[in-house]
Design a protein around this motif. Sequence first.
Motif, PDB file in Angstrom:
ATOM      1  N   ILE A 281       0.624  -1.147   0.186  1.00 60.22           N
ATOM      2  CA  ILE A 281       0.111  -0.082   0.022  1.00 60.22           C
ATOM      3  C   ILE A 281       0.833   1.102   0.041  1.00 60.22           C
ATOM      4  N   VAL A 282       1.754   1.139   0.763  1.00 61.23           N
ATOM      5  CA  VAL A 282       2.726   2.525   0.902  1.00 61.23           C
ATOM      6  C   VAL A 282       3.562   2.565  -0.530  1.00 61.23           C
ATOM      7  N   PHE A 283       3.923   1.500  -1.156  1.00 60.69           N
ATOM      8  CA  PHE A 283       4.556   1.660  -2.300  1.00 60.69           C
ATOM      9  C   PHE A 283       3.636   2.265  -3.657  1.00 60.69           C
ATOM     10  N   LEU A 284       2.510   1.590  -3.377  1.00 63.83           N
ATOM     11  CA  LEU A 284       1.486   2.312  -4.535  1.00 63.83           C
ATOM     12  C   LEU A 284       1.268   3.756  -4.128  1.00 63.83           C
ATOM     13  N   LEU A 285       1.066   4.266  -3.028  1.00 66.50           N
ATOM     14  CA  LEU A 285       0.769   5.487  -2.541  1.00 66.50           C
ATOM     15  C   LEU A 285       2.015   6.465  -3.116  1.00 66.50           C
ATOM     16  N   LEU A 286       3.123   5.847  -2.968  1.00 64.91           N
ATOM     17  CA  LEU A 286       4.217   6.736  -3.438  1.00 64.91           C
ATOM     18  C   LEU A 286       4.335   6.700  -4.982  1.00 64.91           C
ATOM     19  N   ILE A 287       3.782   5.788  -5.626  1.00 64.42           N
ATOM     20  CA  ILE A 287       3.941   5.638  -6.980  1.00 64.42           C
ATOM     21  C   ILE A 287       2.777   6.616  -7.350  1.00 64.42           C
ATOM     22  N   MET A 288       1.712   6.677  -6.983  1.00 64.56           N
ATOM     23  CA  MET A 288       0.598   7.575  -7.257  1.00 64.56           C
ATOM     24  C   MET A 288       0.875   8.961  -6.903  1.00 64.56           C
ATOM     25  N   ALA A 289       1.725   9.298  -6.023  1.00 60.12           N
ATOM     26  CA  ALA A 289       2.270  10.710  -5.576  1.00 60.12           C
ATOM     27  C   ALA A 289       3.465  11.045  -6.467  1.00 60.12           C
ATOM     28  N   ARG A 290       3.659  10.406  -7.528  1.00 59.41           N
ATOM     29  CA  ARG A 290       4.975  10.537  -8.261  1.00 59.41           C
ATOM     30  C   ARG A 290       5.024  12.105  -8.847  1.00 59.41           C
ATOM     31  N   ASN A 291       3.935  12.627  -9.099  1.00 67.36           N
ATOM     32  CA  ASN A 291       4.002  14.040  -9.737  1.00 67.36           C
ATOM     33  C   ASN A 291       4.587  15.018  -8.590  1.00 67.36           C
ATOM     34  N   VAL A 292       4.592  14.866  -7.502  1.00 70.31           N
ATOM     35  CA  VAL A 292       5.084  15.767  -6.221  1.00 70.31           C
ATOM     36  C   VAL A 292       6.497  15.593  -6.293  1.00 70.31           C
ATOM     37  N   PHE A 293       6.943  14.363  -6.680  1.00 74.81           N
ATOM     38  CA  PHE A 293       8.372  14.152  -6.718  1.00 74.81           C
ATOM     39  C   PHE A 293       8.930  14.201  -7.985  1.00 74.81           C
ATOM     40  N   SER A 294       8.467  14.919  -9.034  1.00 69.87           N
ATOM     41  CA  SER A 294       8.775  14.768 -10.295  1.00 69.87           C
ATOM     42  C   SER A 294      10.293  15.222 -10.677  1.00 69.87           C
ATOM     43  N   PHE A 295      10.942  15.724  -9.810  1.00 68.41           N
ATOM     44  CA  PHE A 295      12.425  16.378  -9.937  1.00 68.41           C
ATOM     45  C   PHE A 295      13.448  15.121  -9.779  1.00 68.41           C
ATOM     46  N   ILE A 296      13.037  13.950  -9.281  1.00 71.32           N
ATOM     47  CA  ILE A 296      13.684  12.767  -9.162  1.00 71.32           C
ATOM     48  C   ILE A 296      13.726  11.920 -10.369  1.00 71.32           C
ATOM     49  N   PRO A 297      14.760  11.525 -10.873  1.00 77.27           N
ATOM     50  CA  PRO A 297      14.452  10.517 -11.954  1.00 77.27           C
ATOM     51  C   PRO A 297      13.842   9.377 -11.703  1.00 77.27           C
ATOM     52  N   ILE A 298      12.993   8.515 -12.332  1.00 77.90           N
ATOM     53  CA  ILE A 298      12.170   7.694 -12.204  1.00 77.90           C
ATOM     54  C   ILE A 298      12.662   6.469 -11.511  1.00 77.90           C
ATOM     55  N   MET A 299      13.920   5.901 -11.935  1.00 77.31           N
ATOM     56  CA  MET A 299      14.561   4.793 -11.319  1.00 77.31           C
ATOM     57  C   MET A 299      15.092   5.057  -9.934  1.00 77.31           C
ATOM     58  N   TYR A 300      15.602   6.000  -9.558  1.00 80.47           N
ATOM     59  CA  TYR A 300      15.976   6.434  -8.150  1.00 80.47           C
ATOM     60  C   TYR A 300      14.483   6.662  -7.373  1.00 80.47           C
ATOM     61  N   PHE A 301      13.738   7.052  -8.037  1.00 80.14           N
ATOM     62  CA  PHE A 301      12.380   7.122  -7.110  1.00 80.14           C
ATOM     63  C   PHE A 301      11.848   5.774  -7.084  1.00 80.14           C
ATOM     64  N   ILE A 302      11.606   4.835  -7.759  1.00 78.24           N
ATOM     65  CA  ILE A 302      11.191   3.470  -7.716  1.00 78.24           C
ATOM     66  C   ILE A 302      12.206   2.758  -6.694  1.00 78.24           C
TER      67      ILE A 302
END
Length: 62
Positions: free
Chosen positions: A16-37
């Motif tokens: 659930i936490v992982f999915l919520l963080l993925i859904m909030a991706r636009n808030v952290f858009s300055f971080i490259p996607i692989m580092y974010f995942i």
Amino acid sequence: MTKKDKDQLGYSIALIVFLLLIMARNVFSFIPIMYFIVGALAISFIVGESVKAMIPTKKDKT
């Protein structure tokens, strides 16, 4: 709560936490996607393990 139940609860909360963080991706858009995942997976794992550690295990009377 048995160990199996604790494990299942921890994994569910981590998912659930992982999915919520993925859904909030636009808030952290300055971080490259692989580092974010990778970061989201790490945070999810830590939260799941913390929840599992906080719940007491039912002791068997044998």
